[in-house]
Write an enzyme that holds these catalytic residues in place. Structure first.
Site, short mmCIF file in Angstrom:
data_model
loop_
_atom_site.label_atom_id
_atom_site.label_comp_id
_atom_site.label_asym_id
_atom_site.label_seq_id
_atom_site.Cartn_x
_atom_site.Cartn_y
_atom_site.Cartn_z
N ARG A 1 33.64 51.44 140.91
CA ARG A 1 32.70 52.44 141.42
C ARG A 1 31.46 51.72 141.93
O ARG A 1 30.67 51.19 141.15
CB ARG A 1 32.34 53.43 140.31
CG ARG A 1 31.19 54.34 140.66
CD ARG A 1 31.05 55.50 139.69
NE ARG A 1 30.96 55.13 138.29
CZ ARG A 1 29.85 54.71 137.68
NH1 ARG A 1 28.74 54.55 138.37
NH2 ARG A 1 29.86 54.44 136.40
N HIS B 1 27.60 57.12 138.91
CA HIS B 1 28.63 58.07 138.46
C HIS B 1 28.46 59.40 139.18
O HIS B 1 29.42 59.98 139.69
CB HIS B 1 28.53 58.26 136.95
CG HIS B 1 29.46 59.27 136.40
ND1 HIS B 1 30.81 59.07 136.32
CD2 HIS B 1 29.24 60.51 135.90
CE1 HIS B 1 31.39 60.13 135.80
NE2 HIS B 1 30.46 61.02 135.53
N TYR C 1 22.65 50.00 133.21
CA TYR C 1 23.73 49.54 132.32
C TYR C 1 24.66 48.49 132.93
O TYR C 1 25.56 48.02 132.26
CB TYR C 1 24.56 50.73 131.82
CG TYR C 1 25.12 51.63 132.89
CD1 TYR C 1 26.27 51.29 133.59
CD2 TYR C 1 24.50 52.84 133.21
CE1 TYR C 1 26.79 52.12 134.58
CE2 TYR C 1 25.01 53.68 134.19
CZ TYR C 1 26.16 53.31 134.87
OH TYR C 1 26.67 54.14 135.84
#
Length: 401
Positions: A295, A299, A308
C-alpha cells in the site's frame, strides 16, 4: 495433534523442522522474514524491470495476452490510478467524506478482475475500485459511497460485483455462502462452471469471519477464490505481527491449496487467478491467493502512515511499481511507443476531469432517500421512523440555520 513441522517451515529450505512444540529463534526469524519478503515461492511473470519470466505452470493461462491485451491492462491500471489520485485530492478538498486509496495495488486488482467471467461473482471489501472498474461499475456510482450520498447504486447482479463491505472480513462469509449456493445448484463441474472471488486484506486474516469462511468452504468444496491483498500493513500493524507464516501457507491447515503471487505483476495476477477460478469451476474446491503487494498511500484519508512506517520502505517499493514494469516491458519489446503512452495519459486526465466535474456538481439526495431500499417490502416501523424524521426536518423550514 498436528506436527510442528507444518508451522516451523515458513519457506522451503528454511532449515530443519522443530522437534519440540516451540520453534528455534532462527526459525522464528525465518518465518517473520517470509511474511514481509516475496520468498522463493513467489509467482512472477514480469520482473520489476519489465522482463518476462517463463512459467511452465502459468504461461498456459495467458497465451491470449498479446501486445494489444497488455496495452489494455496498462490502460486499465493508469485510468484507475488517475481516478484514485483525483478522488484522494477531492477528499482533501472536502468533496468526499473519506477515500480509501488503492495506490500500488492496481496490478492485483486489474489482473484478478480481468480473470473473471460475466457469470462469476466478486465480493469486495472497500478498496477494490480497480476490480469494480473491470466489472463495468461506473466510477460515478462508486464514488457516491464516499460522498455519503448513497450506499452503492450499481446493480450487483448485473455486474457480478457485490456492494462494498465495511465490516472487516464479513464479505468472506457472504462469498462463501454464495459459492455454496453455486455448488448446491449444480453450477460447477466443467469448463462452463461458475466461481466466486472474495477480496480482503492481510489484516482481515486475523478476523474470525475469515476463518469461518475457510472452514465452511473447505467442508463443502465451495467454488470460491480467497484473494488476499497482502499490502504489508493492517492499518498500522505489519504482517509479521499477525502471522508467523506467509499467509498463503495457512490454506494447508484447512485442506485446500494456497499460492503466493507477485501482487505488483498484473500478468502473474491474471494467470494465477485464472488458474484458481478454473480449479473452482471444475469442482476442486476453494483456493487461497496471497497477492504480495504494498500500500503506497495511507490506509484511508484519516490515516497518517508516516507515524508507523519508514520512508525507506516506501522508496524501495516504488521501484516495484506495477504500472512502470508493464510500461517498460511494452517499450522494450516494441509493444507500444511514446504516442501510445501520451494518449493514455491524456485519456486519464480527461477521465479525472469528468469525475471531478461530476462530484462537484453532484446534487444532494433528498433526506427521505435513507429510508429507501432498506427492506424488500414496506415496514411499518421504518415508515413511522420516516414520518417522524421528515416532521422533525420540517421544523427547521424557513430557518437560517
Amino acid at each position: 495433534m498436528s506436527s510442528p513441522e507444518q508451522w516451523t517451515h515458513p519457506e522451503p529450505g528454511a532449515g530443519p523442522a522443530a522437534t519440540a512444540a516451540e520453534p528455534t529463534p532462527e526459525q522464528v526469524i525465518a518465518g517473520l522474514r517470509a511474511t514481509t519478503e516475496g520468498g522463493a515461492d513467489l509467482t512472477q511473470l514480469l520482473t520489476p524491470e519489465g522482463e518476462r519470466v517463463a512459467s511452465a505452470r502459468f504461461d498456459p493461462y495467458v497465451t491470449d495476452i498479446d501486445a494489444e491485451a497488455l496495452r489494455n491492462l496498462y490502460r486499465d491500471m493508469v485510468l484507475v490510478r488517475r481516478a484514485d489520485r483525483e478522488s484522494n485530492a477531492m477528499q482533501r478538498q472536502g468533496q468526499l467524506g473519506i477515500w480509501v486509496p488503492l495506490l500500488g495495488q492496481e496490478a492485483a486488482q486489474i489482473g484478478s478482475g480481468r480473470a473473471l467471467r460475466p457469470s462469476d461473482m466478486a465480493f469486495p471489501s472497500y478498496r477494490e475500485h480497480g476490480v469494480a472498474w473491470t466489472r463495468g461499475v461506473d466510477f460515478r456510482e462508486l464514488i457516491g459511497i464516499f460522498r455519503c450520498s448513497d450506499h452503492g447504486g450499481w446493480d450487483f447482479q448485473h455486474h457480478g460485483f457485490h456492494p462494498y463491505t465495511i465490516v472487516i472480513g464479513n464479505q468472506v462469509l457472504n462469498a462463501t455462502g454464495y459459492a455454496m449456493g453455486q455448488k448446491f445448484e449444480g453450477k460447477v463441474g466443467d469448463d462452463n462452471g461458475e466461481a466466486t472471488i472474495v477480496y480482503f486484506g492481510d489484516g482481515a486474516t486475523s478476523q474470525g469471519d475469515v476463518h469461518e469462511g475457510f472452514v465452511w468452504s473447505a467442508v463443502y468444496d465451495a467454488p470460491v477464490v480467497f484473494f488476499c491483498q497482502n499490502n504489508q500493513w493492517a492499518i498500522s500493524e505489519p504482517t509479521e505481527r499477525q502471522s508467523r507464516l506467509p499467509l498463503y501457507q495457512r490454506a494447508r491447515g484447512y485442506g485446500f491449496p494456497g499460492i503466493r503471487v507477485d501482487g505488483n505483476d498484473v500478468l502473474a495476477c491474471l494467470a494465477v487467478t485464472r488458474w484458481a477460478l478454473d480449479e473452482c469451476r471444475h469442482g476442486n474446491g476453494p483456493v487461497l491467493i496471497e497477492a504480495f503487494t504494498y500500500r503506497m498511500d495511507a490506509h484511508t484519508t484519516t490515516d497518517d502512515p508516516t507515524r508507523y512506517r519508514l520512508s525507506d520502505e516506501l522508496e524501495e517499493w516504488k521501484l516495484k511499481d506495477p504500472i512502470e514494469r508493464v510500461r517498460a516491458h511494452l517499450a522494450r519489446g516494441g509493444g507500444a511507443d511514446q504516442e501510445f503512452f501520451d494518449k493514455i495519459d491524456a485519456e486519464a486526465d480527461s477521465f479525472a476531469a469528468e469525475l471531478r466535474d461530476f462530484v462537484f456538481n453532484m446534487p444532494d439526495p433528498p433526506p427521505e432517500r435513507i429510508f429507501e431500499n432498506v427492506y424488500a417490502e414496506p415496514s411499518p416501523v421504518l415508515e413511522a421512523q420516516r414520518r417522524e424524521y421528515l416532521s422533525y426536518l420540517e421544523g427547521f423550514a424557513g430557518s437560517e440555520h
